[in-house]
Motif scaffolding. Sequence first.
Motif, PDB file in Angstrom:
ATOM      1  N   GLY A 124       0.805  -1.215   0.000  1.00 17.89           N
ATOM      2  CA  GLY A 124       0.000   0.000   0.000  1.00 17.89           C
ATOM      3  C   GLY A 124       0.834   1.259   0.000  1.00 17.89           C
TER       4      GLY A 124
ATOM      5  N   VAL B 155      -4.906   6.615  -9.713  1.00 17.10           N
ATOM      6  CA  VAL B 155      -5.124   5.229  -9.297  1.00 17.10           C
ATOM      7  C   VAL B 155      -6.579   5.028  -8.899  1.00 17.10           C
ATOM      8  N   GLN B 156      -7.134   5.962  -8.149  1.00 17.36           N
ATOM      9  CA  GLN B 156      -8.534   5.850  -7.739  1.00 17.36           C
ATOM     10  C   GLN B 156      -9.460   5.937  -8.948  1.00 17.36           C
TER      11      GLN B 156
ATOM     12  N   ARG C 220      -9.329   2.567 -10.599  1.00 18.67           N
ATOM     13  CA  ARG C 220     -10.071   1.563  -9.825  1.00 18.67           C
ATOM     14  C   ARG C 220     -11.573   1.775  -9.928  1.00 18.67           C
ATOM     15  N   ASN C 221     -12.016   3.020  -9.994  1.00 15.28           N
ATOM     16  CA  ASN C 221     -13.446   3.288 -10.159  1.00 15.28           C
ATOM     17  C   ASN C 221     -13.934   2.816 -11.527  1.00 15.28           C
TER      18      ASN C 221
ATOM     19  N   TYR D 170     -12.384   0.417 -13.620  1.00 20.40           N
ATOM     20  CA  TYR D 170     -12.183  -1.000 -13.909  1.00 20.40           C
ATOM     21  C   TYR D 170     -12.380  -1.915 -12.706  1.00 20.40           C
ATOM     22  N   GLY D 171     -12.510  -1.371 -11.520  1.00 17.06           N
ATOM     23  CA  GLY D 171     -12.669  -2.192 -10.324  1.00 17.06           C
ATOM     24  C   GLY D 171     -11.319  -2.648  -9.794  1.00 17.06           C
ATOM     25  N   ASP D 172     -11.346  -3.404  -8.729  1.00 13.86           N
ATOM     26  CA  ASP D 172     -10.108  -3.878  -8.108  1.00 13.86           C
ATOM     27  C   ASP D 172      -9.586  -5.164  -8.733  1.00 13.86           C
ATOM     28  N   ASN D 173     -10.347  -5.782  -9.617  1.00 17.08           N
ATOM     29  CA  ASN D 173      -9.939  -7.056 -10.226  1.00 17.08           C
ATOM     30  C   ASN D 173      -9.327  -6.826 -11.600  1.00 17.08           C
ATOM     31  N   TYR D 174      -8.287  -6.078 -11.695  1.00 20.49           N
ATOM     32  CA  TYR D 174      -7.646  -5.791 -12.976  1.00 20.49           C
ATOM     33  C   TYR D 174      -6.473  -6.671 -13.219  1.00 20.49           C
TER      34      TYR D 174
END
Length: 69
Positions: free
Chosen positions: A48, A58-59, A62-63, A65-69
């Motif tokens: 982190g 980065v945020q 993530r918004n 594509y989500g956290d599963n990239y």
Amino acid sequence: MKKGIHPELKLITVKCTCGAEHKFWTMKEDIKIDLCSNCHPFYKGDTGSLIVDTEGRVQKFRNKYGDNY
């Protein structure tokens, strides 16, 4: 292989400041290191702190594509 042209390798113990010891083959006599795989934040799972994001990219990623990239 020709004799006398290759360096002599020695099995030494490399000591870290955290107290861990690792064995390596090398030509050097004594090696002391500051970080090793036992105490480095990347190997301990503290990823982190590795991301420096000053503009929110980065945020935004993530918004989108989500956290599963």
